[in-house]
Enzyme design. Structure first.
Site, PDB file in Angstrom:
ATOM      1  N   ARG A  74     -10.674 -11.094  -0.257  1.00 26.46           N
ATOM      2  CA  ARG A  74     -11.571 -11.964  -1.014  1.00 26.46           C
ATOM      3  C   ARG A  74     -11.023 -13.390  -1.100  1.00 26.46           C
ATOM      4  O   ARG A  74     -11.789 -14.332  -1.268  1.00 26.46           O
ATOM      5  CB  ARG A  74     -11.820 -11.379  -2.396  1.00 26.46           C
ATOM      6  CG  ARG A  74     -10.611 -11.309  -3.298  1.00 26.46           C
ATOM      7  CD  ARG A  74     -10.780 -10.323  -4.440  1.00 26.46           C
ATOM      8  NE  ARG A  74     -10.770  -8.947  -3.951  1.00 26.46           N
ATOM      9  CZ  ARG A  74     -10.899  -7.879  -4.746  1.00 26.46           C
ATOM     10  NH1 ARG A  74     -11.045  -8.034  -6.047  1.00 26.46           N
ATOM     11  NH2 ARG A  74     -10.886  -6.661  -4.240  1.00 26.46           N
ATOM     12  N   LYS A  91       0.834  -1.200   0.000  1.00 26.98           N
ATOM     13  CA  LYS A  91       0.000   0.000   0.000  1.00 26.98           C
ATOM     14  C   LYS A  91       0.872   1.254   0.000  1.00 26.98           C
ATOM     15  O   LYS A  91       1.852   1.341   0.741  1.00 26.98           O
ATOM     16  CB  LYS A  91      -0.902   0.013   1.238  1.00 26.98           C
ATOM     17  CG  LYS A  91      -1.974  -1.056   1.224  1.00 26.98           C
ATOM     18  CD  LYS A  91      -2.852  -0.953   2.461  1.00 26.98           C
ATOM     19  CE  LYS A  91      -3.883  -2.067   2.498  1.00 26.98           C
ATOM     20  NZ  LYS A  91      -4.885  -1.942   1.424  1.00 26.98           N
TER      21      LYS A  91
END
Length: 477
Positions: free
Chosen positions: A331, A258
């Site tokens: 996910r 990130k």
């Protein structure tokens, strides 16, 4: 904390809270209570106002609620009073309830009072104890009706939400996967639900490949937490609900590291935190529904062992997944959680909840979570229950036209579309792929509402969004 009901306020020693509805204009008639008279020029019940007075060894805290007030606003009002007026509270508090108040309003008020005891300064040397959490604290209800059951329910709701506040707010060097596994076991023992934990070896044996890929780069062993609640009483036609929560205890993004926002990534297990809190509350309320909940807990870290972009991994379902972006890790753990839940437990209803995508925040902001389901009845019930308590959801489409976003040339499916648009939708389509076309599945993307800013702290912190929502949805099936 003990709760009692009394029918009048004469000679009662403590802090007395008096909700008063706002009038359309300042009345010339003063408010009178227990021999105390307050001029309407000083206080007349305006929303978000209060008035403090001392008389006959009692402290009176008059609270203004306005003409109309919803559940969430009522709860916030009483949390505000408890949090910001704590120096005026003693170990005896009496809540004076207007005759027209109904059960859910009592629930909201009491719940808000207890939530106001939360202190974000977990590691401060001079952390002070709120009077409400003293063991001998007593809350009395002054009312012509018996509201004891509603008050006790409000306390249980708040306790579950307080537990989730702490789980999400504590730092990642405290809350790692094993911490959450330990918390689940201890809470299960206390409230009455069974807990099974699959560590690295057990997860590898059963084939939780997508889950294990995410945790490969961390020195903290991933923990696949399975919780089962069955009501003590026999229930005819017992419904079975499955819950799955994302339990990423910290998300660096992996090798797709990130570039912004990493500071707050301890909150990436807030979906799992909501499931933990909901399990505590469901068991505490002894709801007549069977619930199986799974929280796959892992840390997405950067290391020589981290999984790589372009890797092809194998999921629990047997399907292969091409890794386009290691920051689309939530996910992956949810895919194995959903597959494991469906294959081994076969619940009638499934809800997963996760801080999954920034796309959901870009779409809906910080006011509601994104709801994905093809089951209209579930969508309606989730929205109705959310609206009732101020945990709102708004539906986004699951149209098959979005299937192309997750199609892979080399594997059965890929974990990221690579596009800058419709990120929340393509993530939901990815999860749908692992539901085996289950007829009653819903996905909640709560990235914008699980962790944020409000008046109760200077920095971003947990909201416990989902704890009450999941419980209320299950309660009202």
């Amino acid at each position: 904390m003990t709760t009692t009901t009394i029918t009048n306020s004469d000679n009662f020693s403590g802090t007395i809270l008096i909700p008063v509805f706002e009038t359309y204009s300042k009345s010339i008639v003063p408010i009178t209570f227990n021999g105390l008279e307050i001029s309407s020029k000083v206080f007349y019940g305006k929303k978000d106002s209060h008035y403090l007075a001392e008389e006959n060894d009692n402290t009176y805290l008059f609270i203004g609620l306005g003409k109309t007030i919803d559940y969430k606003s009522l709860k916030t009002t009483f949390r505000r009073i408890s949090s910001k007026q704590k120096d005026n509270f003693s170990s005896n508090v009496a809540l004076v309830i207007p005759q027209e108040f109904v059960e859910n309003q009592i629930e909201a008020m009491v719940s808000g009072l207890l939530l106001g005891t939360y202190d974000l300064g977990h590691f401060k040397l001079d952390k002070k104890t709120h009077p409400f959490i003293e063991p001998d604290f007593n809350l009395s209800l002054i009312s012509e009706k018996d509201h004891l059951a509603a008050a006790k329910k409000g306390i249980k709701i708040a306790k579950a939400q307080l537990a989730t506040y702490s789980l999400v707010d504590l730092p990642p060097n405290t809350v790692n996967p094993k911490y959450l596994a330990k918390w689940a076991k201890e809470t299960g023992d206390q409230y009455g639900f069974e807990v099974e934990v699959l560590g690295y070896d057990a997860s590898k044996i059963v084939g939780l490949g997508a889950f294990l890929a995410v945790g490969k780069g961390s020195e903290n062993e991933p923990q696949f937490i399975i919780m089962n609640y069955t009501p003590k009483q026999e229930v005819p036609h017992l419904k079975h609900v499955g819950l799955v929560g994302k339990g990423i205890t910290f998300d660096t993004g992996g090798l797709n590291i990130k570039t912004a926002g990493m500071l707050h990534m301890k909150c990436d297990m807030a979906g799992g935190g909501a499931v933990f809190g909901a399990m505590q509350l469901i068991a505490d309320l002894q709801l007549p529904v069977k619930v199986t909940a799974i929280v796959p807990c892992a840390e997405n870290a950067v290391d020589a062992k981290s999984f790589l972009p372009s890797d092809v991994i194998h999921s629990y379902s047997g399907h292969s997944i091409e890794i386009i972006d290691t920051d689309a890790e939530g996910r992956l753990v949810l895919a194995d959680g959903l597959s494991y839940l469906i294959k081994n437990f076969e619940p009638e209803y499934i809800v997963d909840i996760a801080t999954l995508t920034g796309s959901s925040v870009a779409t809906l902001g910080f006011e509601c979570g994104a709801l994905f389901t093809n089951n209209e009845e579930m969508a309606k019930k989730l929205q109705e229950n959310g609206d009732a308590i101020g945990e709102r959801l708004w539906p986004l489409p699951l149209w098959d036209v979005y299937k192309s976003d997750i199609e892979s040339d080399i594997a059965d499916v890929k974990n990221f579309s690579g596009k800058a648009v419709a990120g929340a939708i393509s993530a939901a389509k990815f999860l749908e792929y692992f539901t085996q076309e289950h007829k009653a599945w819903a996905h909640l993307d709560v990235a914008g509402v699980a962790f944020g800013d409000d008046e109760f702290a200077k920095s971003k912190h947990a909201t416990a969004f989902g704890v009450h929502l999941l419980t209320k949805f299950i309660e009202n099936l």
